[in-house]
Design a protein around this motif. Sequence first.
Motif, short mmCIF file in Angstrom:
data_model
loop_
_atom_site.label_atom_id
_atom_site.label_comp_id
_atom_site.label_asym_id
_atom_site.label_seq_id
_atom_site.Cartn_x
_atom_site.Cartn_y
_atom_site.Cartn_z
N PRO A 1 -0.94 84.91 142.14
CA PRO A 1 -0.51 84.97 143.61
C PRO A 1 -1.76 85.06 144.24
CG PRO A 1 1.27 86.36 142.53
CD PRO A 1 0.12 86.03 141.47
N ALA A 2 -2.94 85.66 143.80
CA ALA A 2 -4.22 85.86 144.39
C ALA A 2 -4.66 84.28 144.64
CB ALA A 2 -4.94 86.71 143.80
N PHE A 3 -4.59 83.42 143.69
CA PHE A 3 -5.10 82.12 143.85
C PHE A 3 -4.25 81.27 144.71
CE2 PHE A 3 -5.32 77.75 141.82
CZ PHE A 3 -6.64 77.59 142.27
N ASP B 1 -4.12 78.73 150.24
CA ASP B 1 -3.32 78.95 151.63
C ASP B 1 -4.30 79.24 152.49
OD1 ASP B 1 -0.83 78.45 150.38
OD2 ASP B 1 -0.06 80.31 150.62
N GLY B 2 -5.27 80.09 152.07
CA GLY B 2 -6.46 80.63 153.41
C GLY B 2 -7.10 79.14 153.52
N THR B 3 -7.47 78.18 152.31
CA THR B 3 -8.22 76.93 152.57
C THR B 3 -7.54 76.01 153.77
OG1 THR B 3 -8.96 77.27 150.36
CG2 THR B 3 -9.08 75.08 151.62
N THR C 1 -6.20 68.18 131.58
CA THR C 1 -5.75 68.42 132.76
C THR C 1 -5.17 69.73 132.99
OG1 THR C 1 -4.92 65.98 132.50
CG2 THR C 1 -3.63 67.43 134.19
N LEU C 2 -5.71 70.08 134.31
CA LEU C 2 -5.25 71.78 134.48
C LEU C 2 -3.85 71.34 135.25
CD1 LEU C 2 -8.64 73.15 135.62
CD2 LEU C 2 -7.19 73.75 133.58
N PRO C 3 -2.79 72.31 135.01
CA PRO C 3 -1.62 72.30 135.72
C PRO C 3 -1.65 73.26 136.93
CG PRO C 3 -1.62 73.88 133.80
CD PRO C 3 -3.11 73.16 133.78
N VAL C 4 -2.12 72.78 138.08
CA VAL C 4 -2.56 73.59 139.22
C VAL C 4 -1.29 74.17 140.13
CG1 VAL C 4 -3.57 73.29 141.26
CG2 VAL C 4 -4.44 71.83 139.61
N ASP C 5 -0.24 73.73 139.83
CA ASP C 5 0.98 74.24 140.35
C ASP C 5 1.24 75.51 139.73
OD1 ASP C 5 2.24 73.00 142.77
OD2 ASP C 5 2.13 71.09 141.26
N LYS C 6 1.20 75.40 138.16
CA LYS C 6 1.27 76.62 137.41
C LYS C 6 0.47 77.94 137.81
CE LYS C 6 1.98 77.86 132.56
NZ LYS C 6 1.09 79.10 132.56
N MET C 7 -0.83 77.46 137.88
CA MET C 7 -1.85 78.21 138.23
C MET C 7 -1.59 79.12 139.40
SD MET C 7 -5.30 76.04 137.24
CE MET C 7 -6.44 77.18 137.67
N MET C 8 -0.87 78.38 140.48
CA MET C 8 -0.84 78.96 141.78
C MET C 8 0.46 80.01 141.44
SD MET C 8 -1.60 76.41 144.89
CE MET C 8 -0.61 75.07 144.22
N ARG D 1 -15.64 78.82 150.01
CA ARG D 1 -16.77 79.34 149.37
C ARG D 1 -16.51 80.99 149.63
NH1 ARG D 1 -19.99 75.52 147.29
NH2 ARG D 1 -19.99 73.24 148.27
N PRO D 2 -16.95 81.65 148.67
CA PRO D 2 -17.25 81.39 147.25
C PRO D 2 -15.99 81.02 146.45
CG PRO D 2 -17.02 83.96 147.57
CD PRO D 2 -16.97 83.23 148.86
N SER D 3 -16.40 80.43 145.25
CA SER D 3 -15.24 79.85 144.32
C SER D 3 -14.44 81.07 143.87
CB SER D 3 -15.85 79.19 143.22
OG SER D 3 -16.71 78.03 143.38
N PHE D 4 -13.13 80.60 143.28
CA PHE D 4 -12.22 81.84 142.95
C PHE D 4 -12.44 82.04 141.37
CE2 PHE D 4 -8.42 83.14 141.10
CZ PHE D 4 -7.86 83.91 142.32
N TYR D 5 -12.40 83.30 141.24
CA TYR D 5 -12.66 83.74 140.06
C TYR D 5 -11.15 84.41 139.46
CZ TYR D 5 -17.55 82.69 139.79
OH TYR D 5 -18.71 81.89 139.92
#
Length: 503
Positions: free
Chosen positions: A322-324, A329-331, A311-318, A364-368
Amino acid sequence: MADFTYSDLMTVDLTKLGTSASHWRSMANDLDKLATDARDGLAKKAEGARWKGVNADVSREFVRKTVKEFSDLHAEALSIANVLTDAHDELVRYQKQARTLTDAARNGDPKHQPPDPGLMVGEGPGGTVRVMEMLCTPEGPDQRTKDRMRWYADTLTGIVLHAAEVDAAAVRALRGSHGNDPNNAGHSRYTSLDEDQLPRARKLAGLGADAKPGQRAELRRLWESLSPEARARLWLAQQKDLEAAGILSPAMQQVAADAGAGRHGSESPGADDWSTKEKMRLLAEGADWKGMTDASRNMSHYLGNSGAPMTLPVDKMMADVPAFKQYVDGTVTLHQDAWREQALKEFKENGGKPVAFPVEVKRRPSFYFSQEDNPNWFYAVGGTNSNVTGVVTAVPDEHGAPKVSVDYQVNVWDRYNWDEGKGVKVGPLDIPDGQMAKLHRVGLAQEFDMSGSSNVKHYDLGSSASGASQLPGSEESRDGRTNPAREQQQGRTNGAAQRAAGR
């Protein structure tokens, strides 16, 4: 419902059902005129006539029954027309989806590098759909092809089940409308299939997190079938239950970005491979000491060799990157005007009553993740797929004007692997390209799927022209609670146990 098959859906001629619905609609209109004439003409004259005696009493009662029968016949014909129309529209949509997906599976994706091969789609047992390689090889399909086969099979099977459920719901509604009494028309009244499907959806939603996979899938199908008004009634009454039952889970294709390192355990390990594994253990420990806890967790799980999903902690990733967060947000902002426009349109068409509809969008494209900006997430996931799923609602305020908002979550998925050409360097430790990928082939480590979702966030939808309110922060949930490290802490505990067991 098991009698309804993939072949049935692909080949059935639905124009006859559409024609029947149209004929019943015409009959309902004619009966409405007869009922109106009987009520405003015959009934009024009978009630207003100056006649007395037994004959008068019998005649008035006969006229009343006749007028009611016309009204009941109109109600029954209208119910049948509504049910057939709704069933026709739903089945046409599912047939189109099934044919489109079948063509996509068979054609493959020649633009992907390397090109995705075409797949065979056919009948499976018990109403399921079977998807296989067109060209079998001794080594078998790679991981990306396996993912594609599984996704097409599961998605097409779901569509067949959905069509079967619509067919069964239509049968129940028609029986309810008719009542099995040729001398007594107009029993249960239906404006659509909502009257049959909404009670079942409410029951399944009430299970919340306790819903089993099959029940979650059925709830998802019912959710898609409900009208915007019925969906709003369900969402406004049972939002927490629906979220817990996974109604916001992504439906779009989730497959590995590449073929991976090869078949797990297809080669025999050598001394160099054991040395590489020990280096990776030290790297994982070093990454943990340097604060790269997510990179350490995922690498430890790879070395744990279970292949179990993480399981990925998505809130933590964001919160960490900040770029993610800006990417996510742009989505949302890219689609908010279209969502608002659709909500206002459906709100108006529904007479100012609440409406709701699901949304699922991907950029798209996906985030790196950049090694320079955040080495933790660079080594933990690298590039990742993400999308936004949610529910847009329009409800009347105290003046009857529509309030439009979206409740949404961010979903992330990827496959943890080390392809040829991927190496790693943390501090003084350096493992060259290809060595970590080989551990999967020699059975000393195993690739695994990663996925996760953020907390549900609430956003009042404005337009880009008028200026929307600020999007929720990376750690804000709909109810104000947050625990961005929840999954990360759980994963670290599992990772530590795996490292201890492997020593």
